[in-house]
Scaffold this active site. Structure first.
Site, PDB file in Angstrom:
ATOM      1  N   LYS A 265     -25.623 -10.217  24.660  1.00 13.08           N
ATOM      2  CA  LYS A 265     -24.960  -9.967  25.940  1.00 13.08           C
ATOM      3  C   LYS A 265     -25.958  -9.335  26.927  1.00 13.08           C
ATOM      4  CE  LYS A 265     -21.086  -7.526  27.980  1.00 13.08           C
ATOM      5  NZ  LYS A 265     -19.829  -6.825  27.811  1.00 13.08           N
ATOM      6  N   GLU A 271     -33.312  -5.322  18.041  1.00 13.10           N
ATOM      7  CA  GLU A 271     -33.290  -6.177  16.849  1.00 13.10           C
ATOM      8  C   GLU A 271     -33.344  -7.650  17.250  1.00 13.10           C
ATOM      9  OE1 GLU A 271     -31.272  -3.664  17.459  1.00 13.10           O
ATOM     10  OE2 GLU A 271     -30.770  -2.542  15.635  1.00 13.10           O
ATOM     11  N   GLY A 327     -18.749  -7.185  23.539  1.00 11.88           N
ATOM     12  CA  GLY A 327     -19.511  -7.832  22.458  1.00 11.88           C
ATOM     13  C   GLY A 327     -18.637  -8.203  21.272  1.00 11.88           C
ATOM     14  N   ARG A 328     -17.843  -7.245  20.800  1.00 11.95           N
ATOM     15  CA  ARG A 328     -17.041  -7.499  19.590  1.00 11.95           C
ATOM     16  C   ARG A 328     -15.830  -8.383  19.868  1.00 11.95           C
ATOM     17  NH1 ARG A 328     -17.222  -2.425  21.359  1.00 11.95           N
ATOM     18  NH2 ARG A 328     -15.326  -1.325  21.960  1.00 11.95           N
ATOM     19  N   GLU A 414     -15.521  -0.034  15.946  1.00 16.47           N
ATOM     20  CA  GLU A 414     -16.261   0.213  17.185  1.00 16.47           C
ATOM     21  C   GLU A 414     -15.270   0.438  18.338  1.00 16.47           C
ATOM     22  OE1 GLU A 414     -20.412  -1.506  17.773  1.00 16.47           O
ATOM     23  OE2 GLU A 414     -19.349  -2.569  19.344  1.00 16.47           O
ATOM     24  N   HIS A 445     -11.470  -7.206  -8.857  1.00 19.36           N
ATOM     25  CA  HIS A 445     -12.362  -6.871  -9.975  1.00 19.36           C
ATOM     26  C   HIS A 445     -13.437  -5.902  -9.535  1.00 19.36           C
ATOM     27  CE1 HIS A 445     -10.669  -9.737 -12.828  1.00 19.36           C
ATOM     28  NE2 HIS A 445     -10.382 -10.446 -11.737  1.00 19.36           N
ATOM     29  N   LYS A 570     -29.805   4.845  18.578  1.00 14.60           N
ATOM     30  CA  LYS A 570     -30.789   3.937  19.194  1.00 14.60           C
ATOM     31  C   LYS A 570     -31.878   4.755  19.886  1.00 14.60           C
ATOM     32  CE  LYS A 570     -27.621   0.186  20.500  1.00 14.60           C
ATOM     33  NZ  LYS A 570     -27.049  -0.537  21.632  1.00 14.60           N
TER      34      LYS A 570
HETATM   35  O1  LIG Z   1     -25.106  -8.629  22.483  1.00 20.91           O
HETATM   36  P1  LIG Z   1     -26.037  -7.487  22.559  1.00 20.91           P
HETATM   37  O2  LIG Z   1     -26.171  -6.953  23.951  1.00 20.91           O
HETATM   38  O3  LIG Z   1     -27.376  -7.833  21.972  1.00 20.91           O
HETATM   39  O4  LIG Z   1     -25.431  -6.292  21.720  1.00 20.91           O
HETATM   40  C1  LIG Z   1     -25.193  -6.410  20.363  1.00 20.91           C
HETATM   41  C2  LIG Z   1     -24.240  -5.386  19.833  1.00 20.91           C
HETATM   42  O5  LIG Z   1     -24.741  -4.072  19.989  1.00 20.91           O
HETATM   43  C3  LIG Z   1     -23.685  -3.170  20.266  1.00 20.91           C
HETATM   44  O6  LIG Z   1     -23.783  -2.757  21.581  1.00 20.91           O
HETATM   45  C4  LIG Z   1     -23.746  -1.935  19.444  1.00 20.91           C
HETATM   46  O7  LIG Z   1     -24.040  -2.141  18.131  1.00 20.91           O
HETATM   47  C5  LIG Z   1     -22.433  -3.986  20.034  1.00 20.91           C
HETATM   48  O8  LIG Z   1     -21.332  -3.519  20.701  1.00 20.91           O
HETATM   49  C6  LIG Z   1     -22.886  -5.326  20.474  1.00 20.91           C
HETATM   50  O9  LIG Z   1     -22.025  -6.315  20.042  1.00 20.91           O
END
Ligand SMILES: O=P(O)(O)OC[C@H]1O[C@](O)(CO)[C@@H](O)[C@@H]1O
Length: 620
Positions: A265, A271, A327-328, A414, A445, A570
């Protein structure tokens, strides 16, 4: 409730305030104020009439107190073993919509409890809050955003105006672009740089930009229509910044036939950026360093066009979404649409949207008493805030839903993992459950021992009328799916009824062993029985759980749509990254950390990096 917005940059009023007005819509007006002796003019906008700072807080209302009393004086004296003998009660605690059945008779409730929960929902203005969400009010007040994931699955012919724009039209423009792009890739019109057809996809993203699409992919992988449409295509996900995940994602893939989809987003997530860079290098290494390589093999889903272009992805290959999609809550946007359409075709994705939309309409219009997401949400509030069960488990009796619990874990934890209410005050009641789960029967199990004999964890059992892959094994009394479903029916009753000492004794067990074999029972659960798991049903299931989370947040008066809790870690990682750079390559001692972290870091630095840079970059 009102919040200041559009103030001059240097001014932070840093407060919200209420006016004795309850306006039906969002309105804006300007106020003049003296801040540090300077006269400033700010736009102030209402976040709707749904929250008024002057309102009595939910936990202080008579409806909340009535439920507390009811839990203490009535429910604490009941046992599910007895409650489940009443056929009338069982009939009442049941709801159906569009093929989905919810049996909540194994919850620790009476019809009277539900009545009190509906009263609480009305007192919390659940209906108005739902409507405000669907209408596009900026109910995510801390980020001043609308919450409109429901618009992502609205039919093309509908209209919804946000800030003067019909967003349904924008949504469908992107969906049509995805339809046409995925058709071109799938038909071989869009090939790789060497002319070979693209048949492998790596979706790079994390959190909400990963868990939803992965759950959906897994749900469809063995579904008849979707798997036929996928053919020999491969869709993999690269989420973890652990380089091992790169190895797993690229393993045995031919780069000539591989397309990377960068899903972020913000397009600033470390990452995802590092993984995208690593895959870009992998493609360039194998296919040559030409603009065509990236053009043919890398696409993006994001709200941040500038960063996508800066990364080197052709803006034509960017599939946008909007800040009003959290995002979620984004799997119905290009985040899920692109990878799923590339793998299974757009039609399959569209069915998923239709299922989600059907549940949206039900959530929006059905009365509380028959409203599946509302019922699930109210039961969540009841279990957490009144019976004080602080965890809950999801057990899908379908291997295809193996990643559903992980998706719901992020979605719910979240969203509702908060400590203050919408007014910024500490909540004085428990909110936000710990969610976990595994497909049945695997979970049985594994951790079911605790569920039966240890802590009480309310459970959702999700079962299906038919299997995606029916198998009848000769010589067995039932089909493999019936075997699975026998467990789906048995476990909720085992949790509810338990086994008394008397029953254990009657089985002829020695006296000393009896206490070890007693099941206390009275452990609540809900059963969801759905048709065969296809794209449509997967959409229904997704929306059902998205709305459950929203209902709980609405009742608890928290903001379920921000996530500041992920930020602190972060920021600290940035500091550690800088230290690792300086210590590894510029011989600087560890400084500025507490003794425990300093010791750990020193130990860690004794290990080898295992790879080398051509030019060492000094990280600022
Ligand atoms: O889509 P982005 O901006 O890379 O963010 C990834 C994810 O990181 C977060 O901001 C936090 O882990 C989530 O809410 C989001 O879905």
């Amino acid at each position: 409730m009102w919040r200041p917005s559009k103030c001059p940059n240097e001014v932070s009023l840093g407060f919200t305030f209420s006016l004795p007005l309850a306006l039906p819509k969002q309105v804006r007006f300007s106020v003049k104020s003296r801040v540090n002796r300077k006269l400033v003019v700010c736009t102030v906008e209402s976040v709707g009439s749904i929250y008024q700072a002057s309102d009595v807080r939910i936990s202080k209302t008579s409806e909340w107190k009535a439920l507390e009393q009811h839990a203490k004086n009535v429910i604490s004296k009941t046992h599910l073993r007895d409650l489940l003998t009443d056929p009338e009660r069982s009939e009442k605690l049941w709801a159906e919509f569009d093929g989905c059945i919810l049996d909540y008779s194994r919850q620790r409730v009476l019809p009277e409890t539900m009545k009190l929960l509906f009263d609480l929902a009305n007192r919390a203005k659940l209906q108005e809050k739902k409507e405000a969400m669907f209408r596009g009010d900026k109910i995510n007040i801390t980020e001043n955003r609308s919450v409109l994931h429901t618009a992502l699955r609205a039919p093309k012919e509908t209209q919804l105006f946000v800030d003067g724009v019909n967003i349904i039209e924008s949504v469908w423009q992107v969906l049509e672009k995805i339809r046409s792009f995925s058709n071109r890739v799938r038909s071989g019109q869009h090939t790789g740089v060497t002319g070979r057809p693209i048949k492998n996809f790596i979706a790079i993203g994390i959190g909400g930009s990963y868990l939803g699409p992965e759950f959906l992919h897994e749900a469809l992988r063995t579904e008849r229509v979707a798997s036929a449409a996928a053919g020999d295509r491969i869709l993999r996900f690269l989420s973890n910044v652990d380089p091992v995940d790169v190895k797993r994602a690229t393993d045995k893939l031919n780069p000539e036939e591989t397309m990377a989809i960068v899903v972020s987003k913000t397009f600033t997530t470390r990452e995802t950026n590092i993984n995208a860079k690593t895959i870009k290098d992998w493609l360039i290494y194998h296919l040559g360093d030409s603009p065509e390589t990236i053009k043919k093999h890398m696409v993006a889903c994001s709200t941040n066009l500038d960063m996508v272009v800066k990364f080197g992805i052709d803006p034509e290959n960017m599939f946008p979404f909007w800040d009003w999609v959290g995002g979620r809550y984004s799997v119905c946007s290009s985040v899920g649409a692109l990878p799923i359409s590339l793998q299974y075709g757009f039609d399959v994705f569209e069915r998923f949207l239709q299922g989600a939309h059907s549940m949206d309409d039900h959530f929006r219009y059905a009365p509380l008493e028959r409203n599946l997401p509302v019922l699930l949400g109210l039961l969540g509030v009841w279990n957490m805030s009144f019976l004080h069960y602080n965890a809950r488990a999801i057990h899908p009796y379908s291997e295809a839903l193996l990643r559903f619990p992980a998706h719901i874990q992020q979605l719910d934890m979240e969203s509702n993992g908060k400590h203050v209410n919408i007014f910024g005050e500490n909540v004085d009641y428990p909110v936000g459950e710990i969610d976990f789960g595994e497909p049945g029967t695997n979970g049985q199990h594994s951790f079911f021992q605790l569920l039966h004999m240890g802590q009480v964890v309310p459970c959702d059992f999700i079962g299906f009328m038919e299997s995606q892959n029916p198998v009848c094994e000769e010589g067995e009394p039932v089909s493999n799916h019936d075997e699975l479903m026998a467990n789906f029916f048995a476990q909720p009753d085992a949790l509810a009824f338990g086994k008394t000492a008397e029953e254990v004794e009657k089985e002829g067990n020695p006296k000393w062993l009896v206490p070890h074999m007693v099941f206390t029972g009275n452990r609540p659960s809900s059963c969801l029985l759905m048709p065969v798991l296809d794209a449509y049903v997967t959409g229904q299931l997704l929306a059902l759980y998205e709305h459950r989370t929203a209902v709980q947040g609405f009742l608890w008066e928290i903001n379920s749509f921000d996530q500041f809790g992920v930020e602190l870690g972060k920021v600290l990682a940035n500091k550690v990254r800088k230290q690792l750079n300086e210590s590894r390559y510029f011989n600087k001692d560890i400084s500025g950390f507490n003794p425990s972290t300093t010791r750990l870091l020193n130990r860690y630095l004794e290990g080898s990096v295992g790879c080398a840079f051509e030019h060492v970059y000094h990280y600022e």
